[in-house]
Design a protein around this motif. Structure first.
Motif, mmCIF file in Angstrom:
data_model
loop_
_atom_site.group_PDB
_atom_site.id
_atom_site.type_symbol
_atom_site.label_atom_id
_atom_site.label_comp_id
_atom_site.label_asym_id
_atom_site.label_seq_id
_atom_site.Cartn_x
_atom_site.Cartn_y
_atom_site.Cartn_z
ATOM 1 N N GLU A 150 0.839 -1.189 0.000
ATOM 2 C CA GLU A 150 0.000 0.000 0.000
ATOM 3 C C GLU A 150 0.873 1.238 0.000
ATOM 4 O O GLU A 150 2.000 1.228 0.479
ATOM 5 C CB GLU A 150 -0.941 0.009 1.193
ATOM 6 C CG GLU A 150 -0.232 -0.071 2.537
ATOM 7 C CD GLU A 150 -1.198 -0.200 3.674
ATOM 8 O OE1 GLU A 150 -1.227 0.719 4.506
ATOM 9 O OE2 GLU A 150 -1.919 -1.213 3.719
ATOM 10 N N LEU A 151 0.348 2.295 -0.565
ATOM 11 C CA LEU A 151 1.062 3.558 -0.650
ATOM 12 C C LEU A 151 0.616 4.455 0.496
ATOM 13 O O LEU A 151 -0.556 4.830 0.581
ATOM 14 C CB LEU A 151 0.767 4.220 -1.997
ATOM 15 C CG LEU A 151 1.535 5.494 -2.302
ATOM 16 C CD1 LEU A 151 3.029 5.210 -2.373
ATOM 17 C CD2 LEU A 151 1.054 6.077 -3.613
ATOM 18 N N LEU A 171 5.844 7.734 0.814
ATOM 19 C CA LEU A 171 6.171 8.828 -0.098
ATOM 20 C C LEU A 171 7.286 9.705 0.465
ATOM 21 O O LEU A 171 8.203 10.094 -0.265
ATOM 22 C CB LEU A 171 4.927 9.675 -0.369
ATOM 23 C CG LEU A 171 3.910 9.073 -1.316
ATOM 24 C CD1 LEU A 171 2.676 9.964 -1.407
ATOM 25 C CD2 LEU A 171 4.497 8.851 -2.687
ATOM 26 N N PHE A 172 7.228 10.025 1.750
ATOM 27 C CA PHE A 172 8.292 10.815 2.363
ATOM 28 C C PHE A 172 9.630 10.091 2.255
ATOM 29 O O PHE A 172 10.652 10.703 1.934
ATOM 30 C CB PHE A 172 7.986 11.118 3.833
ATOM 31 C CG PHE A 172 6.939 12.180 4.033
ATOM 32 C CD1 PHE A 172 6.636 13.098 3.050
ATOM 33 C CD2 PHE A 172 6.256 12.255 5.229
ATOM 34 C CE1 PHE A 172 5.676 14.080 3.242
ATOM 35 C CE2 PHE A 172 5.291 13.236 5.438
ATOM 36 C CZ PHE A 172 5.006 14.146 4.445
ATOM 37 N N GLU A 212 14.898 9.816 -0.187
ATOM 38 C CA GLU A 212 15.925 9.023 -0.863
ATOM 39 C C GLU A 212 16.352 9.682 -2.170
ATOM 40 O O GLU A 212 17.528 9.699 -2.510
ATOM 41 C CB GLU A 212 15.402 7.609 -1.135
ATOM 42 C CG GLU A 212 16.414 6.691 -1.750
ATOM 43 C CD GLU A 212 17.574 6.349 -0.836
ATOM 44 O OE1 GLU A 212 18.674 6.079 -1.372
ATOM 45 O OE2 GLU A 212 17.401 6.359 0.393
ATOM 46 N N ILE A 213 15.400 10.226 -2.902
ATOM 47 C CA ILE A 213 15.717 10.852 -4.191
ATOM 48 C C ILE A 213 16.481 12.158 -3.998
ATOM 49 O O ILE A 213 17.538 12.370 -4.606
ATOM 50 C CB ILE A 213 14.425 11.124 -4.998
ATOM 51 C CG1 ILE A 213 13.807 9.807 -5.461
ATOM 52 C CG2 ILE A 213 14.715 12.011 -6.204
ATOM 53 C CD1 ILE A 213 12.443 9.965 -6.113
ATOM 54 N N GLY A 269 17.909 16.730 3.723
ATOM 55 C CA GLY A 269 17.978 18.183 3.887
ATOM 56 C C GLY A 269 17.311 18.939 2.749
ATOM 57 O O GLY A 269 16.547 19.871 2.980
ATOM 58 N N LEU A 270 17.600 18.541 1.512
ATOM 59 C CA LEU A 270 17.019 19.230 0.366
ATOM 60 C C LEU A 270 15.509 19.036 0.310
ATOM 61 O O LEU A 270 14.759 19.986 0.055
ATOM 62 C CB LEU A 270 17.654 18.739 -0.944
ATOM 63 C CG LEU A 270 17.113 19.361 -2.224
ATOM 64 C CD1 LEU A 270 17.322 20.866 -2.229
ATOM 65 C CD2 LEU A 270 17.769 18.720 -3.437
ATOM 66 N N PHE A 271 15.040 17.817 0.570
ATOM 67 C CA PHE A 271 13.601 17.568 0.524
ATOM 68 C C PHE A 271 12.870 18.419 1.541
ATOM 69 O O PHE A 271 11.898 19.107 1.215
ATOM 70 C CB PHE A 271 13.294 16.087 0.760
ATOM 71 C CG PHE A 271 11.827 15.811 0.937
ATOM 72 C CD1 PHE A 271 10.957 15.944 -0.122
ATOM 73 C CD2 PHE A 271 11.310 15.453 2.174
ATOM 74 C CE1 PHE A 271 9.589 15.719 0.027
ATOM 75 C CE2 PHE A 271 9.958 15.219 2.340
ATOM 76 C CZ PHE A 271 9.093 15.346 1.266
#
Length: 117
Positions: A3-4, A9-10, A15-16, A20-22
Motif C-alpha cells: 500500500e502507498l 512517499l516521504f 531518498e531521491i 535536507g534538500l527535501f
C-alpha cells in the motif's frame, strides 16, 4: 510494497533528493504559500498585470522542474519507459509551472506593494 502511505512517499522523496534538500523544499513551499495567502488577503484582489507576468513564467517553471527531477534522479528523456513515466513528468511539469507562477506573483506583490493594479 502493498500500500502507498504518506510515510512511504516521504521516504522515497528523501531518498531521491536527500533529507535536507527535501525538507528544505517543503519549508520553502510552505513559506511561499503563506506569503501568497498574505498577499491575497492584504490586496483583497488579484492584479491582472502581475497575474499575466506570472503566467508568462509558467513554461520556464515547467522546464526547470522537469530538469531538476531528471538531474536529481540521474536520468534523461531517453529513459522514459512508458505512459506512467510520461504522466509523472507531466505532473512534475504542471506542479513546476503552478509553483513558479505563485512564486512570481507573490514576489511581485511583495516588492511592488499593493498600490499598483
Amino acid at each position: 510494497m502493498k500500500e502507498l502511505t504518506l510515510e512511504t512517499l516521504f521516504a522515497v522523496f528523501e531518498e531521491i533528493f536527500g533529507r535536507g534538500l527535501f525538507w528544505g523544499m517543503v519549508a520553502a513551499a510552505v513559506i511561499v504559500t503563506l506569503a501568497y495567502v498574505y498577499v491575497l488577503v492584504r490586496d483583497r484582489s488579484m492584479s491582472m498585470q502581475k497575474f499575466l507576468l506570472a503566467q508568462l513564467s509558467m513554461p520556464f517553471g515547467a522546464v526547470l522542474a522537469v530538469w531538476f527531477v531528471m538531474f536529481m534522479t540521474n536520468s534523461a528523456l531517453s529513459d522514459i519507459g512508458g505512459p506512467v513515466d510520461v504522466i509523472v513528468l507531466l505532473g512534475v511539469a504542471g506542479m513546476g509551472a503552478v509553483g513558479i507562477a505563485i512564486l512570481v506573483y507573490t514576489a511581485q506583490s511583495l516588492m511592488r506593494g499593493s498600490s499598483e493594479t
